[in-house]
Scaffold this motif. Structure first.
Motif, mmCIF file in Angstrom:
data_model
loop_
_atom_site.group_PDB
_atom_site.id
_atom_site.type_symbol
_atom_site.label_atom_id
_atom_site.label_comp_id
_atom_site.label_asym_id
_atom_site.label_seq_id
_atom_site.Cartn_x
_atom_site.Cartn_y
_atom_site.Cartn_z
ATOM 1 N N ARG A 1 0.831 -1.214 0.000
ATOM 2 C CA ARG A 1 0.000 0.000 0.000
ATOM 3 C C ARG A 1 0.858 1.253 0.000
ATOM 4 O O ARG A 1 0.582 2.203 -0.715
ATOM 5 C CB ARG A 1 -0.947 -0.001 1.205
ATOM 6 C CG ARG A 1 -2.087 -0.975 1.102
ATOM 7 C CD ARG A 1 -3.135 -0.726 2.170
ATOM 8 N NE ARG A 1 -2.590 -0.684 3.516
ATOM 9 C CZ ARG A 1 -2.525 -1.716 4.348
ATOM 10 N NH1 ARG A 1 -2.976 -2.894 3.952
ATOM 11 N NH2 ARG A 1 -2.029 -1.594 5.562
ATOM 12 N N GLY A 2 1.899 1.257 0.811
ATOM 13 C CA GLY A 2 2.783 2.422 0.880
ATOM 14 C C GLY A 2 3.497 2.675 -0.434
ATOM 15 O O GLY A 2 3.568 3.809 -0.912
ATOM 16 N N ALA A 3 4.025 1.616 -1.037
ATOM 17 C CA ALA A 3 4.707 1.756 -2.326
ATOM 18 C C ALA A 3 3.726 2.207 -3.400
ATOM 19 O O ALA A 3 4.050 3.061 -4.227
ATOM 20 C CB ALA A 3 5.355 0.428 -2.725
ATOM 21 N N ALA A 4 2.522 1.665 -3.375
ATOM 22 C CA ALA A 4 1.521 2.035 -4.376
ATOM 23 C C ALA A 4 1.126 3.502 -4.243
ATOM 24 O O ALA A 4 0.892 4.175 -5.247
ATOM 25 C CB ALA A 4 0.288 1.137 -4.248
ATOM 26 N N GLY A 5 1.062 4.005 -3.029
ATOM 27 C CA GLY A 5 0.718 5.415 -2.831
ATOM 28 C C GLY A 5 1.768 6.335 -3.422
ATOM 29 O O GLY A 5 1.445 7.314 -4.103
ATOM 30 N N GLY A 6 3.026 6.020 -3.182
ATOM 31 C CA GLY A 6 4.110 6.816 -3.772
ATOM 32 C C GLY A 6 4.113 6.736 -5.286
ATOM 33 O O GLY A 6 4.332 7.739 -5.975
ATOM 34 N N GLU A 7 3.858 5.550 -5.820
ATOM 35 C CA GLU A 7 3.828 5.377 -7.268
ATOM 36 C C GLU A 7 2.633 6.101 -7.887
ATOM 37 O O GLU A 7 2.733 6.643 -8.991
ATOM 38 C CB GLU A 7 3.820 3.899 -7.630
ATOM 39 C CG GLU A 7 5.141 3.218 -7.319
ATOM 40 C CD GLU A 7 5.097 1.711 -7.463
ATOM 41 O OE1 GLU A 7 4.018 1.149 -7.732
ATOM 42 O OE2 GLU A 7 6.158 1.092 -7.281
ATOM 43 N N ALA A 8 1.500 6.125 -7.192
ATOM 44 C CA ALA A 8 0.334 6.859 -7.693
ATOM 45 C C ALA A 8 0.645 8.351 -7.769
ATOM 46 O O ALA A 8 0.334 9.009 -8.775
ATOM 47 C CB ALA A 8 -0.884 6.618 -6.801
ATOM 48 N N LEU A 9 1.266 8.889 -6.725
ATOM 49 C CA LEU A 9 1.641 10.300 -6.728
ATOM 50 C C LEU A 9 2.602 10.599 -7.872
ATOM 51 O O LEU A 9 2.441 11.602 -8.583
ATOM 52 C CB LEU A 9 2.269 10.683 -5.386
ATOM 53 C CG LEU A 9 2.723 12.130 -5.259
ATOM 54 C CD1 LEU A 9 1.534 13.080 -5.385
ATOM 55 C CD2 LEU A 9 3.429 12.348 -3.944
ATOM 56 N N MET A 10 3.581 9.720 -8.072
ATOM 57 C CA MET A 10 4.530 9.909 -9.179
ATOM 58 C C MET A 10 3.809 9.842 -10.525
ATOM 59 O O MET A 10 4.081 10.651 -11.415
ATOM 60 C CB MET A 10 5.630 8.843 -9.128
ATOM 61 C CG MET A 10 6.590 8.992 -7.970
ATOM 62 S SD MET A 10 7.651 10.422 -8.095
ATOM 63 C CE MET A 10 8.780 9.879 -9.342
ATOM 64 N N GLY A 11 2.891 8.896 -10.680
ATOM 65 C CA GLY A 11 2.168 8.765 -11.947
ATOM 66 C C GLY A 11 1.351 10.001 -12.277
ATOM 67 O O GLY A 11 1.410 10.525 -13.392
ATOM 68 N N PHE A 12 0.604 10.488 -11.305
ATOM 69 C CA PHE A 12 -0.218 11.674 -11.557
ATOM 70 C C PHE A 12 0.642 12.917 -11.726
ATOM 71 O O PHE A 12 0.333 13.794 -12.545
ATOM 72 C CB PHE A 12 -1.247 11.867 -10.440
ATOM 73 C CG PHE A 12 -2.333 10.832 -10.456
ATOM 74 C CD1 PHE A 12 -3.071 10.587 -11.605
ATOM 75 C CD2 PHE A 12 -2.611 10.086 -9.327
ATOM 76 C CE1 PHE A 12 -4.067 9.619 -11.641
ATOM 77 C CE2 PHE A 12 -3.610 9.119 -9.332
ATOM 78 C CZ PHE A 12 -4.334 8.888 -10.494
ATOM 79 N N GLY A 13 1.738 13.006 -10.980
ATOM 80 C CA GLY A 13 2.650 14.140 -11.151
ATOM 81 C C GLY A 13 3.298 14.139 -12.525
ATOM 82 O O GLY A 13 3.429 15.181 -13.170
ATOM 83 N N MET A 14 3.702 12.964 -12.977
ATOM 84 C CA MET A 14 4.289 12.851 -14.308
ATOM 85 C C MET A 14 3.262 13.182 -15.381
ATOM 86 O O MET A 14 3.585 13.817 -16.385
ATOM 87 C CB MET A 14 4.855 11.444 -14.524
ATOM 88 C CG MET A 14 6.104 11.176 -13.709
ATOM 89 S SD MET A 14 6.648 9.459 -13.780
ATOM 90 C CE MET A 14 7.198 9.345 -15.475
ATOM 91 N N ALA A 15 2.008 12.769 -15.166
ATOM 92 C CA ALA A 15 0.950 13.098 -16.128
ATOM 93 C C ALA A 15 0.781 14.612 -16.221
ATOM 94 O O ALA A 15 0.653 15.169 -17.321
ATOM 95 C CB ALA A 15 -0.366 12.428 -15.728
ATOM 96 N N ALA A 16 0.801 15.279 -15.085
ATOM 97 C CA ALA A 16 0.659 16.747 -15.094
ATOM 98 C C ALA A 16 1.843 17.414 -15.786
ATOM 99 O O ALA A 16 1.665 18.372 -16.551
ATOM 100 C CB ALA A 16 0.524 17.262 -13.660
ATOM 101 N N MET A 17 3.049 16.897 -15.562
ATOM 102 C CA MET A 17 4.229 17.480 -16.196
ATOM 103 C C MET A 17 4.263 17.234 -17.702
ATOM 104 O O MET A 17 4.867 18.013 -18.438
ATOM 105 C CB MET A 17 5.505 16.906 -15.580
ATOM 106 C CG MET A 17 5.836 17.470 -14.228
ATOM 107 S SD MET A 17 7.354 16.761 -13.553
ATOM 108 C CE MET A 17 8.597 17.545 -14.579
ATOM 109 N N ALA A 18 3.634 16.164 -18.160
ATOM 110 C CA ALA A 18 3.712 15.784 -19.569
ATOM 111 C C ALA A 18 2.682 16.481 -20.451
ATOM 112 O O ALA A 18 2.719 16.321 -21.665
ATOM 113 C CB ALA A 18 3.557 14.266 -19.702
ATOM 114 N N VAL A 19 1.783 17.252 -19.867
ATOM 115 C CA VAL A 19 0.798 17.966 -20.687
ATOM 116 C C VAL A 19 1.559 18.843 -21.684
ATOM 117 O O VAL A 19 2.455 19.598 -21.291
ATOM 118 C CB VAL A 19 -0.146 18.827 -19.819
ATOM 119 C CG1 VAL A 19 -1.032 19.708 -20.678
ATOM 120 C CG2 VAL A 19 -0.992 17.930 -18.930
#
Length: 186
Positions: free
Chosen positions: A34-52
């Motif tokens: 759960r902890g690893a998934a939370g960090g990965e979710a934050l990274m995924g959404f952050g990367m999505a925002a940066m890639a616009v």
């Protein structure tokens, strides 16, 4: 990130879907997962925002330092957890890469390519080599996991969506590919 709009939108979609799956993984019964998934979710959404694509939305000048702080904050738990496993070291390198890209973009938001100079900066090159190697290694490791997972639809047993190792590796592979693509646009 600067680059063609089509590839930018593909990166946004890839990172957003990966972040969404990581949110599903947070429902796992294993606390560490759960902890690893939370960090990965934050990274995924952050990367999505940066890639616009910049042609669609150019972030205000204050956005890049905010990205750097957010990604830096994700590095703190990875640094603490790095004592327990090598995967946490990868999270630390990934967070560092995102901080680096945020800082570069903050310093040169108006240039078509982040650096504007000749050649590839040493840190960008080192990160490209690391993530390209990670993508290749994870891809190779994914093949045997998928073959052993049950050999077909419904063969995965009682494992839920958040507890399937082949999907977790595919998620991490997608994030690695997205990081390579983002580094290439620098």
């Amino acid at each position: 990130m600067h680059g063609p709009a089509t590839s930018g939108w593909l990166l946004v979609a890839l990172c957003a879907v990966t972040g969404t799956y990581c949110l599903v993984r947070m429902r796992s019964g294993a606390r560490e997962q759960r902890g690893a998934a939370g960090g990965e979710a934050l990274m995924g959404f952050g990367m999505a925002a940066m890639a616009v694509p910049a042609a669609v939305f150019t972030p205000p000048s204050w956005a890049w330092p905010v990205y750097a702080v957010v990604f830096g904050a994700t590095a703190v738990p990875a640094l603490r957890a790095a004592r327990t496993g090598t995967h946490h070291l990868h999270h630390l390198v990934g967070a560092g890469a995102m901080v680096y890209m945020s800082v570069v973009m903050a310093g040169a938001p108006a240039h078509p390519h982040g650096q504007g100079g000749s050649g590839v900066p040493v840190l960008t090159g080192a990160l490209l080599l690391y993530f390209a190697g990670y993508v290749l290694l994870t891809g190779v490791r994914l093949v045997p996991v998928a073959a052993m997972a049950g050999g077909g639809a419904g063969g995965g047993g009682s494992a839920g969506w958040g507890d399937r190792p082949e999907l977790t590796r595919a998620c991490r592979l997608s994030m690695g590919i997205a990081t390579v693509a983002m580094l290439l646009t620098m």
